[in-house]
Write a protein that holds these residues in place. Structure first.
Motif, short mmCIF file in Angstrom:
data_model
loop_
_atom_site.label_atom_id
_atom_site.label_comp_id
_atom_site.label_asym_id
_atom_site.label_seq_id
_atom_site.Cartn_x
_atom_site.Cartn_y
_atom_site.Cartn_z
N CYS A 79 0.81 -1.22 0.00
CA CYS A 79 0.00 0.00 0.00
C CYS A 79 0.84 1.27 0.00
CB CYS A 79 -0.96 0.04 1.19
SG CYS A 79 -2.09 -1.36 1.25
N TYR A 80 2.14 1.16 -0.23
CA TYR A 80 2.95 2.37 -0.23
C TYR A 80 2.55 3.29 -1.38
CZ TYR A 80 6.94 5.46 -0.87
OH TYR A 80 7.73 6.56 -1.04
N ALA A 81 2.20 2.72 -2.52
CA ALA A 81 1.83 3.54 -3.67
C ALA A 81 0.57 4.35 -3.39
CB ALA A 81 1.62 2.66 -4.90
N GLU A 82 -0.36 3.77 -2.62
CA GLU A 82 -1.60 4.49 -2.29
C GLU A 82 -1.39 5.53 -1.21
OE1 GLU A 82 -1.27 1.30 -2.51
OE2 GLU A 82 -2.53 0.70 -4.21
N HIS A 83 -0.37 5.33 -0.37
CA HIS A 83 -0.11 6.26 0.73
C HIS A 83 1.38 6.61 0.78
CE1 HIS A 83 -4.15 5.53 2.32
NE2 HIS A 83 -3.93 4.26 2.05
N PRO A 84 1.87 7.32 -0.21
CA PRO A 84 3.30 7.69 -0.19
C PRO A 84 3.59 8.69 0.92
CG PRO A 84 2.15 8.84 -1.94
CD PRO A 84 1.17 7.87 -1.36
N PHE A 85 4.83 8.77 1.29
CA PHE A 85 5.23 9.68 2.35
C PHE A 85 6.69 10.05 2.17
CE2 PHE A 85 6.30 5.49 3.74
CZ PHE A 85 7.51 5.63 4.38
N GLU A 86 7.10 11.05 2.91
CA GLU A 86 8.49 11.47 2.87
C GLU A 86 9.13 11.18 4.22
OE1 GLU A 86 8.62 15.55 1.84
OE2 GLU A 86 7.76 15.27 -0.16
N GLY A 87 10.36 10.74 4.20
CA GLY A 87 11.07 10.45 5.43
C GLY A 87 11.32 8.97 5.59
N GLU A 88 11.90 8.60 6.71
CA GLU A 88 12.27 7.22 6.94
C GLU A 88 11.10 6.35 7.38
OE1 GLU A 88 15.35 7.22 9.80
OE2 GLU A 88 16.80 8.27 8.55
N ASN A 89 10.11 6.94 7.99
CA ASN A 89 9.01 6.15 8.53
C ASN A 89 7.75 6.98 8.55
OD1 ASN A 89 7.58 4.09 9.81
ND2 ASN A 89 9.33 3.54 11.08
N ARG A 90 6.64 6.33 8.70
CA ARG A 90 5.37 7.04 8.78
C ARG A 90 4.41 6.26 9.66
NH1 ARG A 90 0.24 7.55 6.76
NH2 ARG A 90 -0.46 9.63 6.18
N THR A 91 3.81 6.95 10.59
CA THR A 91 2.85 6.32 11.48
C THR A 91 1.48 6.27 10.82
OG1 THR A 91 4.04 7.13 13.41
CG2 THR A 91 1.78 6.40 13.76
N ILE A 92 0.84 5.12 10.87
CA ILE A 92 -0.49 4.98 10.29
C ILE A 92 -1.51 5.70 11.18
CG2 ILE A 92 -2.30 3.34 9.70
CD1 ILE A 92 -0.19 1.34 9.02
N SER A 93 -2.35 6.50 10.56
CA SER A 93 -3.37 7.24 11.29
C SER A 93 -4.75 6.68 10.94
CB SER A 93 -3.31 8.73 10.95
OG SER A 93 -3.68 8.93 9.60
N GLU A 94 -5.78 7.24 11.58
CA GLU A 94 -7.13 6.77 11.31
C GLU A 94 -7.56 7.05 9.87
OE1 GLU A 94 -7.25 10.90 13.06
OE2 GLU A 94 -6.24 9.00 13.48
N ASN A 95 -6.91 8.01 9.21
CA ASN A 95 -7.25 8.32 7.82
C ASN A 95 -6.81 7.22 6.86
OD1 ASN A 95 -8.27 10.84 8.62
ND2 ASN A 95 -6.24 11.77 8.52
N ASP A 96 -5.90 6.36 7.29
CA ASP A 96 -5.42 5.27 6.45
C ASP A 96 -6.22 3.99 6.62
OD1 ASP A 96 -3.20 6.85 5.54
OD2 ASP A 96 -2.25 6.48 7.48
N MET A 97 -7.20 4.00 7.51
CA MET A 97 -7.93 2.78 7.84
C MET A 97 -9.35 2.84 7.31
SD MET A 97 -6.67 2.35 11.79
CE MET A 97 -4.94 2.47 12.22
N GLU A 98 -9.95 1.68 7.13
CA GLU A 98 -11.34 1.61 6.72
C GLU A 98 -12.25 2.02 7.88
OE1 GLU A 98 -12.20 -2.25 5.31
OE2 GLU A 98 -10.77 -2.17 3.64
N PRO A 99 -13.39 2.63 7.58
CA PRO A 99 -14.32 3.03 8.65
C PRO A 99 -14.80 1.82 9.44
CG PRO A 99 -14.89 4.08 6.55
CD PRO A 99 -13.86 3.04 6.24
N CYS A 100 -14.99 2.02 10.72
CA CYS A 100 -15.49 0.95 11.57
C CYS A 100 -16.95 0.65 11.24
CB CYS A 100 -15.37 1.33 13.05
SG CYS A 100 -13.66 1.55 13.61
N THR A 101 -17.36 -0.57 11.51
CA THR A 101 -18.75 -0.95 11.30
C THR A 101 -19.64 -0.20 12.27
OG1 THR A 101 -18.05 -3.16 10.64
CG2 THR A 101 -20.36 -2.88 11.23
#
Length: 267
Positions: A153-175
């Motif tokens: 999923c890096y192509a869908e969520h590119p970033f700059e730097g050595e690392n990136r923390t996943i946030s709620e915006n990267d996740m599917e909505p809860c049921t």
């Protein structure tokens, strides 16, 4: 804040400086020494001279009167709790671990061999997720909390730097939470129930007929059974929607076997 301070006093907790001294951390000689964090590193968690001056005013400049809760919080840094709370939290977890006779690293209880203990130590959150869910291991990065350029999923969520923390915006909505409506779909049953109850009352008052009362009771029981059956079916349907996972697809990464008294291994 006030509740925790009062709770500490009720339980006889020592003051801030006494607690530090008893734990071998050393006493603070001034309010300015409580926190020497740098604002440019993390301004959102920085406790500076202004906050420490307010603390000094509250306790009339007497550092030895500062409550352990207030003083410990004022040590907070950009990396979390300060020296005092870090020591207390670590000490609590170490004591809980060492006092647990079933802890997997306790070789004296005979539950696991050194090889099995080493295997458990190497199990990560990635292994647990893959073993307990239907998620394919190739679709999940090795570090579930971060991802790098070589992760899925890096192509869908590119970033700059050595690392990136996943946030709620990267996740599917809860049921969304589901609410069971016991009336919708049962309007006819409710209407017939009240009608039968009314007939029962009328017949009981005017005719005193046991046969009529028995029939009405039978109708009520039948309607109640039908309504209960519909409710159970609705719950089963909703359960299948929210937990649509094929158990046969669950992948087991590793199973730690626990020895029984007869030497057999039970998974």
């Amino acid at each position: 804040m006030a509740l925790n301070i009062q709770r500490g006093r009720d339980h006889g907790l020592p003051d801030y400086n006494t607690a530090r001294e008893c734990l071998g951390l050393g006493r603070k000689n001034s309010f300015a020494e409580i926190n020497k964090n740098q604002p440019e590193l993390a301004p959102e968690t920085f406790i500076g001279p202004e906050e420490l001056e307010r603390l000094r005013a509250v306790y009339d400049g007497d550092l030895d009167q500062v409550d352990i809760w207030a003083g410990g919080l004022m040590e907070t840094t950009s990396n979390g709790p300060g020296e005092l709370f870090r020591f207390i939290i670590k000490d609590q977890f170490v004591r809980s671990r060492d006092a647990d006779r079933f802890w997997f690293e306790n070789e004296k209880n005979g539950l696991f061999t050194p090889v099995e203990i080493a295997f458990i130590r190497n199990i990560t959150l990635w292994n647990i997720i893959v073993a307990a869910t239907s998620i394919n291991g190739s679709a999940l990065q090795k570090d579930p909390f971060h991802y790098t350029e070589n992760d899925p999923c890096y192509a869908e969520h590119p970033f700059e730097g050595e690392n990136r923390t996943i946030s709620e915006n990267d996740m599917e909505p809860c049921t969304k939470l589901q609410i069971f409506d016991y009336f919708t779909g049962s309007e006819v049953s409710y209407a017939l129930s009240f009608l039968a109850l009314g007939i029962w009352v009328v017949e009981a008052v005017y005719n005193h007929s046991r046969r009529v009362r028995a029939r009405v009771i039978a109708v009520l029981l039948i309607l109640a059974h039908i309504r209960q059956h519909r409710i159970q079916e609705a719950r089963k349907l909703q359960h299948r929607k929210t937990r649509s996972r094929d158990p046969s697809r669950i992948k087991t990464y590793a199973v730690i076997l626990r020895k029984t008294s007869n030497g057999m291994m039970v998974g």
